[in-house]
Design a protein around this motif. Structure first.
Motif, short mmCIF file in Angstrom:
data_model
loop_
_atom_site.label_atom_id
_atom_site.label_comp_id
_atom_site.label_asym_id
_atom_site.label_seq_id
_atom_site.Cartn_x
_atom_site.Cartn_y
_atom_site.Cartn_z
N ARG A 65 55.50 90.97 15.88
CA ARG A 65 54.46 89.98 15.58
C ARG A 65 54.99 88.55 15.72
O ARG A 65 54.38 87.71 16.39
CB ARG A 65 53.88 90.20 14.19
N SER A 68 55.87 87.77 19.43
CA SER A 68 54.68 87.49 20.22
C SER A 68 54.21 86.05 20.02
O SER A 68 53.88 85.35 20.98
CB SER A 68 53.54 88.44 19.85
N LYS A 69 54.17 85.61 18.76
CA LYS A 69 53.75 84.23 18.46
C LYS A 69 54.71 83.23 19.11
O LYS A 69 54.28 82.24 19.71
CB LYS A 69 53.72 84.01 16.95
N HIS A 105 55.70 97.25 22.82
CA HIS A 105 56.33 96.03 22.31
C HIS A 105 57.12 95.34 23.42
O HIS A 105 58.31 95.09 23.29
CB HIS A 105 57.26 96.36 21.13
#
Length: 122
Positions: A65, A68-69, A105
């Motif tokens: 997470r 990705s950001k 991922h």
């Protein structure tokens, strides 16, 4: 201006004529892969995550997470990335090729999201 259809695929999967323009989007060359077997039209390292971000992520799903950001932030702050995306969009079909084993991922998913947003809002 019509825009390309973008997909992603592991470099170790058999190349197909349906792939269209094949672009390696990894910063490092895939292990055990020859240039002939990869059937690439381009290798665009500039679309890969920065070395520091790639090393920090280490393919750890628990860091996905945040990775990705951070990767989207890198892409959004890169004039080069936006320019490259618009150049790729000139092709009818583009397959973003990556080497990671984990298909859930991988930075290629984030890159595909960035490309779709970039082309929807140039």
């Amino acid at each position: 201006m019509p825009s390309a259809q973008f997909t992603i695929k592991r470099v170790y999967e058999k190349p197909s004529a349906k792939d269209g323009y094949r672009v390696l989007v990894d910063r490092l060359w895939p292990r055990g892969m020859t240039k002939e077997a990869a059937h690439l039209d381009a290798w665009i390292k500039e679309l890969a995550p920065s070395p520091a971000l790639r090393k920090w992520f280490g393919h750890d799903p628990d860091r996905w997470r945040q990775f990705s950001k951070d990767y989207l932030k890198e892409l959004n702050h890169s004039v080069t990335a936006a320019s490259l995306v618009h150049e790729l969009a000139l092709h009818k079909k583009v397959t973003l090729v990556y080497a990671a084993q984990d298909t859930e991922h991988t930075h290629a998913l984030v890159l595909l999201q960035f490309i779709q947003e970039e082309l929807a809002h140039p």
